[in-house]
Design a protein around this motif. Structure first.
Motif, short mmCIF file in Angstrom:
data_model
loop_
_atom_site.label_atom_id
_atom_site.label_comp_id
_atom_site.label_asym_id
_atom_site.label_seq_id
_atom_site.Cartn_x
_atom_site.Cartn_y
_atom_site.Cartn_z
N MET A 85 0.82 -1.20 0.00
CA MET A 85 0.00 0.00 0.00
C MET A 85 0.86 1.26 0.00
O MET A 85 0.53 2.25 -0.66
CB MET A 85 -0.95 -0.01 1.20
CG MET A 85 -1.87 -1.23 1.25
SD MET A 85 -2.75 -1.57 -0.32
CE MET A 85 -3.73 -0.08 -0.49
N ASP A 86 1.98 1.23 0.70
CA ASP A 86 2.88 2.39 0.72
C ASP A 86 3.46 2.67 -0.66
O ASP A 86 3.83 3.82 -0.96
CB ASP A 86 4.02 2.15 1.71
CG ASP A 86 3.56 2.19 3.16
OD1 ASP A 86 2.43 2.67 3.41
OD2 ASP A 86 4.32 1.74 4.04
N ALA A 87 3.55 1.64 -1.51
CA ALA A 87 4.09 1.82 -2.86
C ALA A 87 3.05 2.35 -3.84
O ALA A 87 3.38 2.60 -5.01
CB ALA A 87 4.66 0.49 -3.37
N GLY A 88 1.82 2.50 -3.39
CA GLY A 88 0.79 3.07 -4.25
C GLY A 88 -0.20 2.09 -4.84
O GLY A 88 -0.95 2.44 -5.76
N GLN A 146 -7.16 -4.16 7.14
CA GLN A 146 -6.42 -3.26 8.02
C GLN A 146 -5.40 -2.45 7.23
O GLN A 146 -5.18 -1.27 7.49
CB GLN A 146 -5.71 -4.10 9.08
CG GLN A 146 -4.83 -3.34 10.05
CD GLN A 146 -4.15 -4.28 11.03
OE1 GLN A 146 -4.80 -5.08 11.70
NE2 GLN A 146 -2.82 -4.21 11.10
N ALA A 147 -4.78 -3.09 6.23
CA ALA A 147 -3.76 -2.41 5.42
C ALA A 147 -4.37 -1.49 4.38
O ALA A 147 -3.82 -0.42 4.09
CB ALA A 147 -2.88 -3.45 4.73
N THR A 148 -5.49 -1.87 3.79
CA THR A 148 -6.04 -1.09 2.67
C THR A 148 -6.83 0.12 3.12
O THR A 148 -7.01 1.06 2.34
CB THR A 148 -6.94 -1.96 1.79
OG1 THR A 148 -8.05 -2.45 2.55
CG2 THR A 148 -6.18 -3.12 1.18
N LEU A 192 -10.41 -7.70 -1.03
CA LEU A 192 -11.27 -8.76 -1.55
C LEU A 192 -10.81 -10.11 -1.03
O LEU A 192 -9.61 -10.33 -0.83
CB LEU A 192 -11.25 -8.79 -3.07
CG LEU A 192 -12.06 -7.76 -3.85
CD1 LEU A 192 -11.56 -6.35 -3.61
CD2 LEU A 192 -12.02 -8.08 -5.35
N LEU A 193 -11.75 -11.02 -0.82
CA LEU A 193 -11.42 -12.40 -0.48
C LEU A 193 -11.75 -13.29 -1.66
O LEU A 193 -12.82 -13.16 -2.27
CB LEU A 193 -12.20 -12.86 0.74
CG LEU A 193 -11.88 -14.30 1.20
CD1 LEU A 193 -10.45 -14.40 1.73
CD2 LEU A 193 -12.87 -14.78 2.26
#
Length: 297
Positions: A32-35, A65-67, A73-74
């Protein structure tokens, strides 16, 4: 609705075989930090079929939690529709933003069975759905005419196109316009699919090389095709690691070398060894040593 680079994340294990929550938190945050634009949990690369339902829901919660406000999606990939519906309902209750459905990983359904299976699981979840069309890996082909039949249900919002035939992307647009958000699901066809109109990339090697993956997508979106192609050509030997029976082990080995993770897998898989491991390590290290500078976008 959904677009961009959405990693199909790997599932991380401790030495005793249990889920490694801390390592997944680290790796998911790195994406997520990479965009990146979301995460998909427990797909083929995530060894979903080797996990219990409870474990899959744990991985989903770590993804969410991260997004944050981006989609998590699962993947729903069950032999039986009943079990798929149970997991889909639980995914909705656990906060999934949507589900990605593999029509049938074991029994090779007929056309009518495939459509009924997809509709039934979607009804159970009552969430936005990405249809995973992978006739190579799962031998069930969700064709454009089937997509057209399913289009009356607005919960079917996206297609992960993994037929391994780049012509299929154009066939979907020619038949259905922009009814579905079309994602490429084959790493080494990504440039071709994105320039043919796909709006996103369910990516594999992104878990080790997120900045390069996002750069290709963003440059194409800005019509800076030559810059994107230069990165893609460098990336191509690595992207080929995604198209293999051993994609899980190969991509996890890339994570070992590039981001200092581990390559533990669930049996019957085993980490790469011998000449196979040496060859993959060589491919990765050559790429790392020759990586291009990324342009601003």
């Amino acid at each position: 609705m959904w677009q961009g680079v959405i990693p199909a994340v790997t599932t991380k294990f401790k030495q005793d075989g249990g889920l490694d929550h801390a390592e997944m938190e680290r790796c998911f945050a790195y994406q997520m930090d990479a965009g990146c634009h979301g995460l998909v949990a427990c797909g083929s690369l995530g060894e979903g079929n080797m996990l219990s339902h409870e474990e899959r829901l744990e991985v989903l919660k770590l993804c969410k939690q991260a997004t944050a406000d981006k989609p998590a999606l699962l993947t729903i990939s069950e032999p039986g529709t009943r079990e798929a519906c149970e997991l889909a309902k639980r995914a909705a209750g656990a906060g999934a933003d949507g589900i990605m459905i593999v029509p049938s990983p074991i029994y090779h359904t007929s056309r009518s069975e495939t459509i009924a299976n997809l509709r039934t699981i979607t009804q159970a979840a009552d969430l936005p759905v990405m249809i995973y069309s992978n006739r190579v890996g799962y031998r069930v082909d969700v064709t454009p005419d089937m997509m057209e039949e399913l289009a009356d249900d607005p919960r079917f919002v996206a297609i992960k196109e993994s037929s391994d035939d780049i012509r299929r992307t154009t066939e979907i647009f020619n038949r259905l316009g922009d009814r579905y958000a079309v994602f490429t699901g084959v790493d080494n066809l990504a440039y071709e699919a994105l320039t043919a109109g796909a709006v996103g990339w369910i990516a594999g090697l992104v878990v080790a090389f997120p900045k390069e993956t996002v750069a290709i997508y963003e440059l194409i979106r800005r019509q800076r095709y030559e810059e994107a192609l230069a990165i893609y050509r460098w990336f191509r030997p690595l992207l080929d690691l995604d198209v293999s029976t051993f994609l899980v082990q190969q991509i996890k080995l890339a994570e070992v070398i590039e981001i200092g993770s581990n390559d533990r897998v669930r049996m019957p898989r085993q980490p790469l060894s011998g000449e196979h491991r040496k060859n993959v390590e060589h491919t990765i290290k050559v790429a790392v040593e020759s990586r291009p500078s990324l342009p601003q976008f």
